[in-house]
Design a protein around this motif. Structure first.
Motif, PDB file in Angstrom:
ATOM      1  N   ARG A  82       4.740   2.323   1.595  1.00 44.56           N
ATOM      2  CA  ARG A  82       5.761   2.457   0.571  1.00 44.56           C
ATOM      3  C   ARG A  82       7.083   3.023   1.119  1.00 44.56           C
ATOM      4  O   ARG A  82       8.147   2.514   0.779  1.00 44.56           O
ATOM      5  N   PRO A  83       7.069   4.060   2.013  1.00 40.61           N
ATOM      6  CA  PRO A  83       8.350   4.555   2.558  1.00 40.61           C
ATOM      7  C   PRO A  83       9.134   3.468   3.316  1.00 40.61           C
ATOM      8  O   PRO A  83      10.350   3.383   3.182  1.00 40.61           O
ATOM      9  N   LEU A  84       8.443   2.649   4.085  1.00 41.42           N
ATOM     10  CA  LEU A  84       9.111   1.544   4.781  1.00 41.42           C
ATOM     11  C   LEU A  84       9.642   0.531   3.770  1.00 41.42           C
ATOM     12  O   LEU A  84      10.775   0.065   3.885  1.00 41.42           O
ATOM     13  N   TRP A  85       8.835   0.195   2.789  1.00 39.88           N
ATOM     14  CA  TRP A  85       9.211  -0.787   1.774  1.00 39.88           C
ATOM     15  C   TRP A  85      10.449  -0.340   0.999  1.00 39.88           C
ATOM     16  O   TRP A  85      11.326  -1.133   0.691  1.00 39.88           O
ATOM     17  N   GLU A  86      10.549   0.951   0.695  1.00 42.83           N
ATOM     18  CA  GLU A  86      11.650   1.488  -0.109  1.00 42.83           C
ATOM     19  C   GLU A  86      12.849   1.937   0.726  1.00 42.83           C
ATOM     20  O   GLU A  86      13.868   2.343   0.184  1.00 42.83           O
ATOM     21  N   HIS A  87      12.735   1.888   2.046  1.00 42.96           N
ATOM     22  CA  HIS A  87      13.810   2.367   2.932  1.00 42.96           C
ATOM     23  C   HIS A  87      15.086   1.551   2.742  1.00 42.96           C
ATOM     24  O   HIS A  87      15.048   0.386   2.353  1.00 42.96           O
ATOM     25  N   ASP A  88      16.242   2.196   3.008  1.00 41.50           N
ATOM     26  CA  ASP A  88      17.546   1.525   2.889  1.00 41.50           C
ATOM     27  C   ASP A  88      17.661   0.305   3.802  1.00 41.50           C
ATOM     28  O   ASP A  88      18.464  -0.595   3.545  1.00 41.50           O
ATOM     29  N   ALA A  89      16.895   0.300   4.895  1.00 39.46           N
ATOM     30  CA  ALA A  89      16.911  -0.846   5.810  1.00 39.46           C
ATOM     31  C   ALA A  89      15.544  -1.523   5.822  1.00 39.46           C
ATOM     32  O   ALA A  89      15.138  -2.115   6.816  1.00 39.46           O
ATOM     33  N   GLY A  90      14.840  -1.440   4.719  1.00 38.88           N
ATOM     34  CA  GLY A  90      13.500  -2.007   4.611  1.00 38.88           C
ATOM     35  C   GLY A  90      13.512  -3.485   4.271  1.00 38.88           C
ATOM     36  O   GLY A  90      14.573  -4.113   4.158  1.00 38.88           O
ATOM     37  N   PRO A  91      12.328  -4.056   4.074  1.00 37.73           N
ATOM     38  CA  PRO A  91      12.190  -5.497   3.826  1.00 37.73           C
ATOM     39  C   PRO A  91      12.892  -6.016   2.568  1.00 37.73           C
ATOM     40  O   PRO A  91      13.049  -7.209   2.410  1.00 37.73           O
ATOM     41  N   LYS A  92      13.302  -5.131   1.701  1.00 38.57           N
ATOM     42  CA  LYS A  92      14.016  -5.561   0.494  1.00 38.57           C
ATOM     43  C   LYS A  92      15.488  -5.860   0.776  1.00 38.57           C
ATOM     44  O   LYS A  92      16.197  -6.317  -0.108  1.00 38.57           O
ATOM     45  N   THR A  93      15.956  -5.590   1.988  1.00 40.98           N
ATOM     46  CA  THR A  93      17.384  -5.715   2.306  1.00 40.98           C
ATOM     47  C   THR A  93      17.624  -6.668   3.475  1.00 40.98           C
ATOM     48  O   THR A  93      16.717  -6.981   4.238  1.00 40.98           O
ATOM     49  N   PRO A 102       0.828  -1.214   0.000  1.00 42.71           N
ATOM     50  CA  PRO A 102       0.000   0.000   0.000  1.00 42.71           C
ATOM     51  C   PRO A 102       0.861   1.263   0.000  1.00 42.71           C
ATOM     52  O   PRO A 102       2.008   1.257   0.463  1.00 42.71           O
ATOM     53  N   SER A 103       0.308   2.353  -0.464  1.00 36.75           N
ATOM     54  CA  SER A 103       1.070   3.606  -0.570  1.00 36.75           C
ATOM     55  C   SER A 103       1.545   4.103   0.801  1.00 36.75           C
ATOM     56  O   SER A 103       2.617   4.693   0.903  1.00 36.75           O
ATOM     57  N   LYS A 104       0.778   3.836   1.851  1.00 43.05           N
ATOM     58  CA  LYS A 104       1.182   4.278   3.189  1.00 43.05           C
ATOM     59  C   LYS A 104       2.427   3.526   3.677  1.00 43.05           C
ATOM     60  O   LYS A 104       3.192   4.048   4.475  1.00 43.05           O
TER      61      LYS A 104
END
Length: 118
Positions: free
Chosen positions: A21-32, A17-19
């Motif tokens: 999105r900042p967490l998802w895209e963060h340098d220490a977010g779930p993608k890392t 969700p758009s809300k």
């Protein structure tokens, strides 16, 4: 990155969700790895807390002291790396604190046993 991981992230990307999105895209977010390391390291903290149910005579002060030291040392490290990883820092601090308390409890018990108070 592996092809499988990239595919999973690409699929998940569509559902964030758009809300969030900042967490998802963060340098220490779930993608890392910065997100997943503390997520799994909490298992060590929970195992340390579970050790409180163990009889104090069977608790290893060496193990507790080692886990306490590494938790506290890595707490500092998490605050100086880039990106700063606050979630891993809190996890490591919790690990250090839980094991420091356990180490102190076991030490007190063993000392009392040596003095004949138990």
């Amino acid at each position: 990155m592996s092809k499988v991981y990239k595919a999973v992230v690409a699929v998940a990307d569509r559902f964030v969700p758009s809300k969030l999105r900042p967490l998802w895209e963060h340098d220490a977010g779930p993608k890392t790895i910065f997100f997943w390391a503390p997520a799994f390291k909490w298992a060590l903290v929970l195992a340390s807390l579970d050790e409180y149910r163990r009889p104090l005579g069977k608790v290893s002060t060496t193990q507790s002291a080692t886990l306490a030291a590494t938790g506290l040392i890595w707490t500092r490290y998490c605050l100086v790396i880039r990106p700063i990883n606050y979630s891993l820092s809190v996890c490591n601090f919790s690990l250090g604190l839980a094991n420091a308390v356990q180490c102190f409890r076991a030490y007190r018990f063993q000392r009392a046993a040596r003095l004949g108070a138990v």
